[in-house]
Design an enzyme around this catalytic site. Structure first.
Site, PDB file in Angstrom:
ATOM      1  N   HIS A  19       1.964   4.679  13.020  1.00 47.25           N
ATOM      2  CA  HIS A  19       0.804   5.561  12.860  1.00 47.25           C
ATOM      3  C   HIS A  19       0.967   6.884  13.602  1.00 47.25           C
ATOM      4  O   HIS A  19      -0.015   7.452  14.085  1.00 47.25           O
ATOM      5  CB  HIS A  19      -0.486   4.849  13.299  1.00 47.25           C
ATOM      6  N   ASP A  39       4.362  -4.934   3.705  1.00 46.15           N
ATOM      7  CA  ASP A  39       3.843  -3.850   4.536  1.00 46.15           C
ATOM      8  C   ASP A  39       4.721  -3.743   5.776  1.00 46.15           C
ATOM      9  O   ASP A  39       4.819  -4.683   6.561  1.00 46.15           O
ATOM     10  CB  ASP A  39       2.391  -4.138   4.934  1.00 46.15           C
ATOM     11  N   HIS A  70       0.843  -1.196   0.000  1.00 42.25           N
ATOM     12  CA  HIS A  70       0.000   0.000   0.000  1.00 42.25           C
ATOM     13  C   HIS A  70       0.874   1.240   0.000  1.00 42.25           C
ATOM     14  O   HIS A  70       1.898   1.317   0.672  1.00 42.25           O
ATOM     15  CB  HIS A  70      -1.014  -0.022   1.149  1.00 42.25           C
ATOM     16  N   GLU A 105      -5.422   1.829   1.657  1.00 38.78           N
ATOM     17  CA  GLU A 105      -5.305   0.691   2.569  1.00 38.78           C
ATOM     18  C   GLU A 105      -5.630   1.120   3.986  1.00 38.78           C
ATOM     19  O   GLU A 105      -6.306   0.405   4.733  1.00 38.78           O
ATOM     20  CB  GLU A 105      -3.887   0.106   2.497  1.00 38.78           C
ATOM     21  N   GLU A 106      -5.130   2.306   4.362  1.00 35.43           N
ATOM     22  CA  GLU A 106      -5.352   2.792   5.721  1.00 35.43           C
ATOM     23  C   GLU A 106      -6.812   3.185   5.959  1.00 35.43           C
ATOM     24  O   GLU A 106      -7.192   3.466   7.089  1.00 35.43           O
ATOM     25  CB  GLU A 106      -4.438   3.988   6.012  1.00 35.43           C
ATOM     26  N   ASP A 132       5.451   2.728   7.380  1.00 37.89           N
ATOM     27  CA  ASP A 132       4.113   2.263   7.054  1.00 37.89           C
ATOM     28  C   ASP A 132       3.452   3.228   6.074  1.00 37.89           C
ATOM     29  O   ASP A 132       2.729   4.117   6.483  1.00 37.89           O
ATOM     30  CB  ASP A 132       3.295   2.159   8.343  1.00 37.89           C
TER      31      ASP A 132
END
Length: 474
Positions: A439, A343, A269, A314-315, A281
């Site tokens: 994140h 990922d 992603h 994706e998120e 990420d």
């Protein structure tokens, strides 16, 4: 190890001649070589910096990231196409607020890092009593939770109160639907408190909620449960401020070979969360897939065909990969022999994991798993094979597994703490997160281990260029 008779390998793959460079305005690190995947991480960081600090789907930062990847692939000779789609947009305009007993001198205000708004939460500023729902916190030892999963859990719930439930057993969406049906003005989901499930966690509702939905740590949840038992101080303010709507974004796809027969999909992603630039990420996975494609483009083409995919949103709930699969015919999906997902392959306190969506190997994945294992062992690099349920971490491989397509992934760890066993096997610090900036805004280039990123990229490259394939019919 599998017996020799079972050791299949994946194919030497694609490729085209030619090479090229990206648009000059991106800016590549002077220390990066022309085969170093970190150069793509740096380029994506530069894009994020120039576009509000993130590369979330539906933003200019993501659009520019997609253009960068497409430019690189086209310059190498690939046929590239964009696959456009729309998705439900969710953005948090300000941090959530949670205060218990706001009119009391002893008000409890959890620290900011103990709260997280669940994606697709509704907006709201609610002040009301909190009411515990089937928490089961008195059990010794504490058991896995079914709190909020059944309508009966809300028997006796007072409409207009804020519901407090524990994480576990059923999806967040189910808990939210049950709370809304019971008339809750807001929903707080505490981590369930078993094993290492005590800290803050991320989550997503599958449909937009009408009420604010907040996740909190086990400690914060216990204090709220205590407040719920004391009517003199049971007054909680819950505020969530979000923007919702619909936006458009795109996947980037590059095919090599005739796609009318069996083929393999390799993907990552490309989008980040809105909180930061998303370098581990998942600029790391995107960089590994992109660099592998560029390396193979310089070599003679061999079968089977491959599709390199860079997924959008994706998120936001694996939306890009799900859109792609839903757009294929049943016959086209049947021709996908397996999917390889990358990922988070640059974690700064890394492990090396071959990740399965299924709990067991399949005929299609056994050989490719063995090929990865053999590669890492040849480099004296420890690696571990495990299934998804050992990490509770979802990525685009789940979209493929949901269509009964065999999958595997490469992964170096997320926000959970590294165990003593894994520190002994892989090095690094036990008790510390594999990725301390998971994140978060600090997920920048400093949050990427360039060495392990190179190792994972080399593994993907070598396996895709590997021995004769065996592709069982399905």
């Amino acid at each position: 190890m599998l017996p020799n008779a079972c050791r299949t390998a994946l194919a030497a793959f694609i490729v085209l001649t030619g090479a090229g460079s990206s648009r000059a305005d991106v800016g590549l690190p002077a220390s990066a070589t022309q085969t170093d995947p970190f150069r793509h991480v740096q380029a994506l960081q530069n894009i994020a910096t120039a576009n509000g600090g993130n590369r979330a789907a539906g933003t200019p930062g993501y659009d520019r990231s997609a253009e960068y990847v497409a430019d690189q692939l086209r310059a190498a000779g690939y046929n590239v196409r964009f696959e456009d789609f729309t998705f439900p947009f969710f953005d948090e305009r300000s941090p959530p607020v949670l205060v218990a007993g706001p009119s009391e001198p002893g008000a409890f205000t959890p620290p900011r890092d103990a709260l997280r708004t669940l994606a697709s939460s509704g907006s709201g500023d609610v002040t009301a009593p909190v009411q515990a729902v089937d928490l089961g916190l008195d059990a010794e030892p504490l058991q896995a939770s079914t709190s909020g999963c059944e309508r009966e859990d809300f028997a006796g719930f007072t409409p207009g109160h804020i519901a407090l439930v524990r994480r576990g057993t059923c999806p967040f969406q189910t808990k939210a639907e049950q709370a809304q049906a019971a008339g809750a003005a807001g929903l707080i989901i505490m981590n369930q408190g078993t094993g290492d499930q005590t800290g803050i966690f991320g989550g997503r509702l599958t449909t937009q909620a009408a009420i604010p939905v907040l996740g909190v740590t086990t400690e914060a949840g216990r204090k709220l449960a205590e407040a719920a038992q004391d009517s003199s101080r049971n007054r909680v303010r819950l505020k969530v401020d979000v923007e919702t709507g619909t936006r458009s974004t795109r996947n980037v796809l590059a095919d090599r070979g005739e796609m009318s027969g069996p083929y393999v999909v390799v993907g990552a992603h490309l989008d980040s969360v809105s909180e930061g630039p998303g370098m581990n990420d998942n600029a790391s996975g995107s960089a590994a897939v992109l660099e592998t494609a560029l390396r193979l483009a310089k070599e003679p083409a061999t079968a089977p065909p491959v599709r390199f995919a860079f997924w959008g949103a994706e998120e936001r709930g694996l939306i890009g990969s799900r859109h792609h699969l839903d757009a294929l015919s049943d016959e086209e999906r049947r021709r996908i022999r397996f999917y390889i997902n990358l990922d988070m392959v640059g974690s700064v306190n890394p492990g090396r994991f071959i990740q399965l969506s299924q709990t067991e190997r399949t005929a299609e994945t056994a050989g490719i798993i063995q090929a990865f294992t053999d590669h890492f062992e040849s480099k004296n690099l420890p690696v571990e094979e495990r299934s998804r349920n050992q990490r509770g971490f979802g990525s685009d491989d789940a979209a493929f597994a949901g269509k009964n397509i065999p999958t595997l992934g490469l992964f170096t760890g997320a926000g959970n703490a590294k165990s003593d066993e894994h520190a002994g096997r892989f090095g690094g610090q036990a008790g510390q997160p594999y990725d301390p900036c998971y994140h978060k805004a600090c997920d920048n280039t400093e949050n990427v281990d360039r060495v392990v990123l190179g190792q994972m990229t080399d593994a993907l490259t070598q396996v895709l260029r590997g021995a004769r394939p065996i592709m069982p019919d399905r």
